[in-house]
Scaffold this active site. Structure first.
Site, PDB file in Angstrom:
ATOM      1  N   HIS A  96       0.852  -1.194   0.000  1.00  0.00           N
ATOM      2  CA  HIS A  96       0.000   0.000   0.000  1.00  0.00           C
ATOM      3  C   HIS A  96       0.891   1.249   0.000  1.00  0.00           C
ATOM      4  O   HIS A  96       2.014   1.227   0.511  1.00  0.00           O
ATOM      5  CB  HIS A  96      -0.937   0.004   1.215  1.00  0.00           C
ATOM      6  CG  HIS A  96      -1.952   1.106   1.141  1.00  0.00           C
ATOM      7  ND1 HIS A  96      -1.697   2.372   1.599  1.00  0.00           N
ATOM      8  CD2 HIS A  96      -3.192   1.143   0.598  1.00  0.00           C
ATOM      9  CE1 HIS A  96      -2.755   3.140   1.362  1.00  0.00           C
ATOM     10  NE2 HIS A  96      -3.672   2.421   0.754  1.00  0.00           N
ATOM     11  N   GLU A 144      -3.268   3.404  -7.392  1.00  0.00           N
ATOM     12  CA  GLU A 144      -3.678   4.555  -6.571  1.00  0.00           C
ATOM     13  C   GLU A 144      -2.599   5.633  -6.638  1.00  0.00           C
ATOM     14  O   GLU A 144      -1.531   5.467  -6.036  1.00  0.00           O
ATOM     15  CB  GLU A 144      -3.811   4.142  -5.097  1.00  0.00           C
ATOM     16  CG  GLU A 144      -4.825   3.072  -4.823  1.00  0.00           C
ATOM     17  CD  GLU A 144      -5.131   2.973  -3.323  1.00  0.00           C
ATOM     18  OE1 GLU A 144      -6.315   2.983  -2.995  1.00  0.00           O
ATOM     19  OE2 GLU A 144      -4.196   2.915  -2.505  1.00  0.00           O
TER      20      GLU A 144
HETATM   21  O1  G3P Z   1      -6.371   2.084   0.201  1.00  0.00           O
HETATM   22  C1  G3P Z   1      -7.266   3.049  -0.243  1.00  0.00           C
HETATM   23  C2  G3P Z   1      -6.704   4.395  -0.102  1.00  0.00           C
HETATM   24  O2  G3P Z   1      -5.341   4.533  -0.237  1.00  0.00           O
HETATM   25  C3  G3P Z   1      -7.465   5.452  -0.809  1.00  0.00           C
HETATM   26  O3  G3P Z   1      -7.814   6.320   0.205  1.00  0.00           O
HETATM   27  O4  G3P Z   1      -9.199   7.935   1.337  1.00  0.00           O
HETATM   28  O5  G3P Z   1      -8.506   8.318  -1.015  1.00  0.00           O
HETATM   29  O6  G3P Z   1     -10.186   6.574  -0.494  1.00  0.00           O
HETATM   30  P1  G3P Z   1      -9.006   7.342  -0.014  1.00  0.00           P
END
Ligand code: G3P
Length: 225
Positions: A96, A144
């Site tokens: 992550h 991400e």
């Molecule tokens: O693991 C999910 C995360 O990194 C995304 O966070 O708060 O942007 O949905 P968020």
């Protein structure tokens, strides 16, 4: 323990105060009830300290937030794949954005998870990193962009290309890998856009964990599928 099927909405609880202690189980129960009601696969990643308690309480897929590539034995403080499985989780996040590890360690984690029947979900911050980790053939890759994590603009709006390019690039390495996207995902429209860009679902956190009404947030999210 149930299987993580696609399309999936996966909620990473992170280490938010909102999910300290018993509150992790309470939030997982809300996720389970929305999943039962709507038929959508909702996975949860509780804090590691609550992994077993959550997995014993709900029938939806539960994933660890992390795993370390160690065998049972002299591995004080590390989270072994064997512990993750024994806790009742079906899989684990790996790499992550808030818990980065080297590619060689990712490869060892993916392989050890595979040996135990655990589902690895490897996170990647870019198309290039996603391609690099695709060579390990994890069951899932979640792309991400770090700069959008925790914000209010979804990756599907701010950088839709990273989603579609990751899907194309990963599938060209191994078409069996499912690709999720995350960062700033908050609404059903964001989920719908993710699916439109070729993703198999979303990985999100603050949109549910920090929402004043997580149940309504989840109902809106799953409406996008
Ligand atoms: O693991 C999910 C995360 O990194 C995304 O966070 O708060 O942007 O949905 P968020």
């Amino acid at each position: 323990m149930s299987e993580l099927k696609t399309p999936a909405v996966v909620v990473n609880f992170k280490a938010y105060a909102e999910v300290d202690g018993l509150r992790a189980t309470s939030l997982a129960e809300i996720c389970a009830s929305v999943s039962d009601e709507t038929g959508v696969c909702i996975g949860v990643c509780p804090p590691v300290a609550e992994l077993g308690a959550v997995a014993r309480s709900v029938g939806i897929p539960v994933l660890s937030q992390n795993v370390d590539p160690y065998a049972p034995g002299s591995a004080t403080g590390w989270m072994t794949p064997s512990m993750v499985k024994a806790a009742g989780a079906c899989g684990t996040l790996i790499n992550h954005s808030e818990h980065r590890i080297d590619d060689s360690v990712i490869g060892r984690c993916v392989s050890m998870c595979g040996d135990l029947g655990l589902v690895p979900m490897v996170c990647a911050e870019s198309v290039e990193r996603a391609v690099s980790v695709a060579s390990f053939s994890p069951r899932f890759i979640a792309v991400e962009p770090p700069e959008l994590i925790g914000g209010d603009i979804s990756v599907t709006t701010a950088n839709p290309r990273i989603v579609s390019d990751t899907v194309d690039a990963v599938k060209s390495v191994d078409s069996r890998i499912s690709v999720l996207c995350g960062a700033g995902v908050k609404t059903g429209k964001d989920v719908e856009a993710a699916i439109g860009l070729g993703a198999d679902g979303v990985l999100l956190a603050s949109g549910v964990v920090k929402h004043k009404d997580p149940r309504s947030a989840l109902l809106d999210l799953v409406s996008g599928l």
